[in-house]
Scaffold this motif. Sequence first.
Motif, PDB file in Angstrom:
ATOM      1  N   TRP A  65      10.399  14.870 -15.876  1.00  0.00           N
ATOM      2  CA  TRP A  65      11.523  15.276 -15.035  1.00  0.00           C
ATOM      3  C   TRP A  65      11.300  14.857 -13.585  1.00  0.00           C
ATOM      4  CZ3 TRP A  65      15.352  16.097 -17.968  1.00  0.00           C
ATOM      5  CH2 TRP A  65      15.215  16.751 -19.184  1.00  0.00           C
ATOM      6  N   VAL A  66      10.061  14.960 -13.125  1.00  0.00           N
ATOM      7  CA  VAL A  66       9.745  14.517 -11.761  1.00  0.00           C
ATOM      8  C   VAL A  66       9.954  13.005 -11.645  1.00  0.00           C
ATOM      9  CG1 VAL A  66       7.938  14.401  -9.993  1.00  0.00           C
ATOM     10  CG2 VAL A  66       8.085  16.393 -11.512  1.00  0.00           C
ATOM     11  N   ASP A  67       9.493  12.260 -12.663  1.00  0.00           N
ATOM     12  CA  ASP A  67       9.646  10.802 -12.638  1.00  0.00           C
ATOM     13  C   ASP A  67      11.119  10.400 -12.626  1.00  0.00           C
ATOM     14  OD1 ASP A  67       6.916  10.582 -12.731  1.00  0.00           O
ATOM     15  OD2 ASP A  67       6.823  10.350 -14.911  1.00  0.00           O
ATOM     16  N   ILE A  68      11.939  11.125 -13.375  1.00  0.00           N
ATOM     17  CA  ILE A  68      13.364  10.783 -13.460  1.00  0.00           C
ATOM     18  C   ILE A  68      14.057  10.999 -12.118  1.00  0.00           C
ATOM     19  CG2 ILE A  68      15.582  11.513 -14.446  1.00  0.00           C
ATOM     20  CD1 ILE A  68      14.058  12.071 -17.068  1.00  0.00           C
ATOM     21  N   ALA A  77      21.787   5.887 -13.424  1.00  0.00           N
ATOM     22  CA  ALA A  77      20.610   5.669 -14.269  1.00  0.00           C
ATOM     23  C   ALA A  77      19.815   6.958 -14.426  1.00  0.00           C
ATOM     24  CB  ALA A  77      19.733   4.572 -13.660  1.00  0.00           C
ATOM     25  N   ARG A  78      19.662   7.710 -13.351  1.00  0.00           N
ATOM     26  CA  ARG A  78      18.946   8.988 -13.439  1.00  0.00           C
ATOM     27  C   ARG A  78      19.691   9.959 -14.353  1.00  0.00           C
ATOM     28  NH1 ARG A  78      17.891   8.132  -7.785  1.00  0.00           N
ATOM     29  NH2 ARG A  78      19.715   9.380  -7.228  1.00  0.00           N
ATOM     30  N   ASN A  79      21.022   9.995 -14.226  1.00  0.00           N
ATOM     31  CA  ASN A  79      21.824  10.881 -15.074  1.00  0.00           C
ATOM     32  C   ASN A  79      21.701  10.501 -16.543  1.00  0.00           C
ATOM     33  OD1 ASN A  79      24.824  11.325 -16.398  1.00  0.00           O
ATOM     34  ND2 ASN A  79      24.180  13.044 -15.099  1.00  0.00           N
ATOM     35  N   SER A 146       8.714  12.051 -28.074  1.00  0.00           N
ATOM     36  CA  SER A 146       9.981  12.621 -27.615  1.00  0.00           C
ATOM     37  C   SER A 146      10.472  11.795 -26.429  1.00  0.00           C
ATOM     38  CB  SER A 146       9.773  14.074 -27.189  1.00  0.00           C
ATOM     39  OG  SER A 146       8.983  14.124 -26.002  1.00  0.00           O
ATOM     40  N   PRO A 147      11.755  11.932 -26.045  1.00  0.00           N
ATOM     41  CA  PRO A 147      12.232  11.174 -24.881  1.00  0.00           C
ATOM     42  C   PRO A 147      11.406  11.432 -23.618  1.00  0.00           C
ATOM     43  CG  PRO A 147      14.095  12.083 -26.083  1.00  0.00           C
ATOM     44  CD  PRO A 147      12.872  12.652 -26.704  1.00  0.00           C
ATOM     45  N   CYS A 148      11.037  12.686 -23.377  1.00  0.00           N
ATOM     46  CA  CYS A 148      10.235  13.009 -22.182  1.00  0.00           C
ATOM     47  C   CYS A 148       8.866  12.345 -22.235  1.00  0.00           C
ATOM     48  CB  CYS A 148      10.075  14.525 -22.043  1.00  0.00           C
ATOM     49  SG  CYS A 148      11.536  15.371 -21.378  1.00  0.00           S
TER      50      CYS A 148
END
Length: 355
Positions: A65-68, A77-79, A146-148
């Motif tokens: 989440w921090v990287d995103i 792109a972030r969304n 997982s995606p994360c």
Amino acid sequence: MAWDYERLQVHFNERDLKGILAIPLSSRTPPDELTRAFSKNGMYNVKTAYMLGKGCNLDDFHRAWVDIWKANVIPKARNFLWRLCTNTIPVRWLLKHRHLMEIDLCPWCECEAETWQHAFFECERIKNLWVKLGSAEMRKDVGSLSPCDLIESWKDVEKEVMIRARVLRWVEESTNLSKASNRAAAVSLCSSPKRWTPPPIGTIKINADASVMSDGWVGLGVVARNDKGAVLFAASRRIRAWWSIEIAEAKAVVWAISFGSKFGYSNAVIESDCQAIITRLTKEAMYSTDLDLVLGDAMAQSTPYGSIQRSHVRREGNTVAHNLANFIPFDFEQIWENFVPPNVAPYVLMNAIGI
């Protein structure tokens, strides 16, 4: 100033001992004050209140989440990455699972169910796109992560490749803006030197670094050199502490500043490979966290100097201080004047000849 480790061992269990040793002590002995936990500035913010209200453990907060949200890309792109990680991308498999459609086959190949893995990484048509982008390594292990976890695994991928792969497929209309952002990011990354450079004549440069070990030890390393690259003094210290890496790096900077003052130098450049610490000290932005307690010590220790500058260098240019931080002294602290330990001396020579 440090905690009395032996006394703490007598009176506290292991969990409490770690918690106490994680608290840095200040030579200024400032008054106590109440601050908000889990906040970067010690003040209330909605994010930490939400996480605590939901009963979430911030220690388990996924690094992805921090990287995103810190990614240097356009908001779309972030969304998109956020939707991918929250499983809200309307792929056919998900729509069928929610009884919104009856067929879940991929509309391109019609061979497999359109899961997020298939739609974005495994479909034959998409595989070719990753290859053309030069980003095929980013789809490695996609079937087991997982995606994360997948996004977190991209941390070792070259930044330019990662950003291009994130945005080009989904926001073609913003390609030019994305490339401009990438170029700006590349420029900012290159602003800090990769090699050690000598200070101006009449000024010394003191490099500092810290090493956080898994067994509750923190190593600090400091080395001072003049404009010719000659070592003026060096020091290594081991402390019982469970500090975060930022607090440890800040403690190393405080130690470097105090040593320069003790040896009677009035003009110095303090150099570290921790960008966050150097930025905070340069801006002189102070809040109410444990880190700010240490940064306050750094500012207080700087007052005897006639001129003091802060400088950031890449890790490659901080090898002498890095090896001193990992050095195990005969006692808790060891100091050398005009030389360094034999196993560190080669790094001084490499710095001097620009390797």
